[in-house]
Design a protein around this motif. Structure first.
Motif, PDB file in Angstrom:
ATOM      1  N   ALA A 123       0.847  -1.190   0.000  1.00  0.00           N
ATOM      2  CA  ALA A 123       0.000   0.000   0.000  1.00  0.00           C
ATOM      3  C   ALA A 123       0.882   1.239   0.000  1.00  0.00           C
ATOM      4  CB  ALA A 123      -0.915  -0.005   1.221  1.00  0.00           C
ATOM      5  N   ALA A 124       0.311   2.343  -0.445  1.00  0.00           N
ATOM      6  CA  ALA A 124       1.102   3.573  -0.527  1.00  0.00           C
ATOM      7  C   ALA A 124       0.215   4.790  -0.340  1.00  0.00           C
ATOM      8  CB  ALA A 124       1.815   3.658  -1.880  1.00  0.00           C
ATOM      9  N   ARG A 125       0.857   5.853   0.099  1.00  0.00           N
ATOM     10  CA  ARG A 125       0.201   7.148   0.204  1.00  0.00           C
ATOM     11  C   ARG A 125       1.282   8.210   0.044  1.00  0.00           C
ATOM     12  NH1 ARG A 125      -2.714   9.024   4.593  1.00  0.00           N
ATOM     13  NH2 ARG A 125      -1.646  11.025   4.410  1.00  0.00           N
ATOM     14  N   TYR A 126       0.858   9.382  -0.364  1.00  0.00           N
ATOM     15  CA  TYR A 126       1.766  10.510  -0.373  1.00  0.00           C
ATOM     16  C   TYR A 126       1.781  11.123   1.026  1.00  0.00           C
ATOM     17  CZ  TYR A 126       2.160  10.333  -5.422  1.00  0.00           C
ATOM     18  OH  TYR A 126       2.431   9.948  -6.709  1.00  0.00           O
ATOM     19  N   TYR A 127       2.956  11.521   1.470  1.00  0.00           N
ATOM     20  CA  TYR A 127       3.171  12.145   2.768  1.00  0.00           C
ATOM     21  C   TYR A 127       2.970  11.138   3.885  1.00  0.00           C
ATOM     22  CZ  TYR A 127       2.524  16.105  -0.320  1.00  0.00           C
ATOM     23  OH  TYR A 127       2.606  16.964  -1.378  1.00  0.00           O
ATOM     24  N   TRP A 128       3.463  11.491   5.043  1.00  0.00           N
ATOM     25  CA  TRP A 128       3.410  10.619   6.202  1.00  0.00           C
ATOM     26  C   TRP A 128       2.110  10.830   6.976  1.00  0.00           C
ATOM     27  CZ3 TRP A 128       5.244   6.427   8.063  1.00  0.00           C
ATOM     28  CH2 TRP A 128       5.163   6.135   9.418  1.00  0.00           C
ATOM     29  N   SER A 129       1.631   9.780   7.591  1.00  0.00           N
ATOM     30  CA  SER A 129       0.470   9.871   8.466  1.00  0.00           C
ATOM     31  C   SER A 129       0.823   9.221   9.797  1.00  0.00           C
ATOM     32  CB  SER A 129      -0.733   9.149   7.844  1.00  0.00           C
ATOM     33  OG  SER A 129      -1.773   9.002   8.804  1.00  0.00           O
ATOM     34  N   VAL A 130       0.456   9.868  10.877  1.00  0.00           N
ATOM     35  CA  VAL A 130       0.713   9.269  12.194  1.00  0.00           C
ATOM     36  C   VAL A 130      -0.123   8.014  12.385  1.00  0.00           C
ATOM     37  CG1 VAL A 130       1.443  11.419  13.248  1.00  0.00           C
ATOM     38  CG2 VAL A 130      -0.973  10.775  13.296  1.00  0.00           C
ATOM     39  N   ALA A 131      -1.184   7.894  11.607  1.00  0.00           N
ATOM     40  CA  ALA A 131      -2.024   6.694  11.663  1.00  0.00           C
ATOM     41  C   ALA A 131      -1.563   5.686  10.624  1.00  0.00           C
ATOM     42  CB  ALA A 131      -3.483   7.073  11.443  1.00  0.00           C
ATOM     43  N   TYR A 132      -0.252   5.523  10.513  1.00  0.00           N
ATOM     44  CA  TYR A 132       0.341   4.710   9.454  1.00  0.00           C
ATOM     45  C   TYR A 132      -0.092   3.251   9.497  1.00  0.00           C
ATOM     46  CZ  TYR A 132       3.405   3.395  13.293  1.00  0.00           C
ATOM     47  OH  TYR A 132       3.883   2.965  14.500  1.00  0.00           O
ATOM     48  N   SER A 133      -0.559   2.772  10.633  1.00  0.00           N
ATOM     49  CA  SER A 133      -0.951   1.365  10.745  1.00  0.00           C
ATOM     50  C   SER A 133      -2.414   1.121  10.376  1.00  0.00           C
ATOM     51  CB  SER A 133      -0.683   0.850  12.158  1.00  0.00           C
ATOM     52  OG  SER A 133      -1.486   1.544  13.092  1.00  0.00           O
ATOM     53  N   SER A 134      -3.117   2.180  10.028  1.00  0.00           N
ATOM     54  CA  SER A 134      -4.527   2.055   9.656  1.00  0.00           C
ATOM     55  C   SER A 134      -4.656   1.927   8.146  1.00  0.00           C
ATOM     56  CB  SER A 134      -5.313   3.272  10.130  1.00  0.00           C
ATOM     57  OG  SER A 134      -6.633   3.242   9.604  1.00  0.00           O
ATOM     58  N   ARG A 135      -5.337   0.893   7.702  1.00  0.00           N
ATOM     59  CA  ARG A 135      -5.471   0.679   6.259  1.00  0.00           C
ATOM     60  C   ARG A 135      -6.246   1.820   5.599  1.00  0.00           C
ATOM     61  NH1 ARG A 135      -8.696  -3.090   8.868  1.00  0.00           N
ATOM     62  NH2 ARG A 135     -10.935  -2.955   8.432  1.00  0.00           N
ATOM     63  N   ASP A 136      -7.065   2.526   6.357  1.00  0.00           N
ATOM     64  CA  ASP A 136      -7.852   3.633   5.805  1.00  0.00           C
ATOM     65  C   ASP A 136      -6.975   4.806   5.352  1.00  0.00           C
ATOM     66  OD1 ASP A 136     -10.453   3.122   8.279  1.00  0.00           O
ATOM     67  OD2 ASP A 136     -10.104   2.159   6.342  1.00  0.00           O
ATOM     68  N   GLN A 137      -5.723   4.821   5.783  1.00  0.00           N
ATOM     69  CA  GLN A 137      -4.831   5.918   5.429  1.00  0.00           C
ATOM     70  C   GLN A 137      -4.200   5.753   4.050  1.00  0.00           C
ATOM     71  OE1 GLN A 137      -4.270   8.743   7.461  1.00  0.00           O
ATOM     72  NE2 GLN A 137      -6.114   7.841   8.364  1.00  0.00           N
ATOM     73  N   TYR A 138      -4.403   4.603   3.422  1.00  0.00           N
ATOM     74  CA  TYR A 138      -3.705   4.312   2.177  1.00  0.00           C
ATOM     75  C   TYR A 138      -4.692   4.246   1.002  1.00  0.00           C
ATOM     76  CZ  TYR A 138       0.141   3.230   5.279  1.00  0.00           C
ATOM     77  OH  TYR A 138       1.125   3.321   6.225  1.00  0.00           O
ATOM     78  N   PRO A 139      -4.584   5.168   0.072  1.00  0.00           N
ATOM     79  CA  PRO A 139      -5.490   5.154  -1.078  1.00  0.00           C
ATOM     80  C   PRO A 139      -5.055   4.222  -2.202  1.00  0.00           C
ATOM     81  CG  PRO A 139      -4.129   7.108  -1.119  1.00  0.00           C
ATOM     82  CD  PRO A 139      -3.800   6.397   0.153  1.00  0.00           C
ATOM     83  N   TYR A 140      -3.786   3.790  -2.166  1.00  0.00           N
ATOM     84  CA  TYR A 140      -3.269   2.974  -3.266  1.00  0.00           C
ATOM     85  C   TYR A 140      -2.891   1.590  -2.756  1.00  0.00           C
ATOM     86  CZ  TYR A 140      -2.818   7.717  -4.993  1.00  0.00           C
ATOM     87  OH  TYR A 140      -3.075   9.020  -5.346  1.00  0.00           O
TER      88      TYR A 140
END
Length: 123
Positions: free
Chosen positions: A95-112
Motif C-alpha cells: 500500500a502507498a500514500r503521499y506524505y506521512w500519516s501518524v495513523a500509518y498502521s490504519s489501512r484507511d490511510q492508504y489510497p493505493y
C-alpha cells in the motif's frame, strides 16, 4: 499510483520469503509505503511501514522477523520475511500514500493498493 505485488508462495515454517512491490510512479521516494496482510475470515492487518529512506515501523507479531525496505532506483518496496510461522499465512498487500500519516498502521490511510500475493507457511 499503481502497485504490483509479487513473491508469495509456499514455504515451510522457519523459512524465508521476499515480497516485492513495483510502483508505477516517477519515484517511490515521495511515498510512504506499507505492507498489510489478510488471513481468511480476518481483517486486513498492518505488517510494516517505511517512512523516508530508513524509518521503519512494524506490527508486534512480525518485529524482529520481517524487514521492510525500498529501492528508489527500481521504484520498489520489499518485505523480507524470515523465521516464518504458520500464523503468517495470509494474502499480503502493498500500500502507498503521499506524505506521512501518524495513523500509518490504519489501512484507511492508504489510497493505493496492490493486488495481493498469497503467502502460505506449512507446519
Amino acid at each position: 499510483v499503481q502497485l504490483q505485488a509479487s513473491g508469495g508462495g509456499l514455504v515451510q515454517a522457519g523459512g524465508s520469503l521476499r515480497l516485492s512491490c513495483a510502483a508505477s510512479v516517477r519515484t517511490v521516494s515521495s511515498l510512504t509505503l506499507a505492507w498489510f496482510r489478510q488471513a481468511p475470515g480476518k481483517e486486513r492487518d498492518f505488517v510494516a511501514a517505511l517512512r523516508g529512506p530508513s524509518t521503519r515501523y512494524y506490527g508486534d507479531s512480525v518485529k524482529g522477523r520481517f524487514t521492510i525496505s525500498r529501492d528508489n532506483a527500481k521504484n520498489a518496496v520489499y518485505l523480507q520475511m524470515n523465521s516464518l510461522k504458520p500464523e503468517d499465512t495470509a494474502v499480503y498487500y502493498c500500500a502507498a500514500r503521499y506524505y506521512w500519516s501518524v495513523a500509518y498502521s490504519s489501512r484507511d490511510q492508504y489510497p493505493y493498493w496492490g493486488q495481493g500475493t498469497q503467502v502460505t507457511v506449512s507446519s
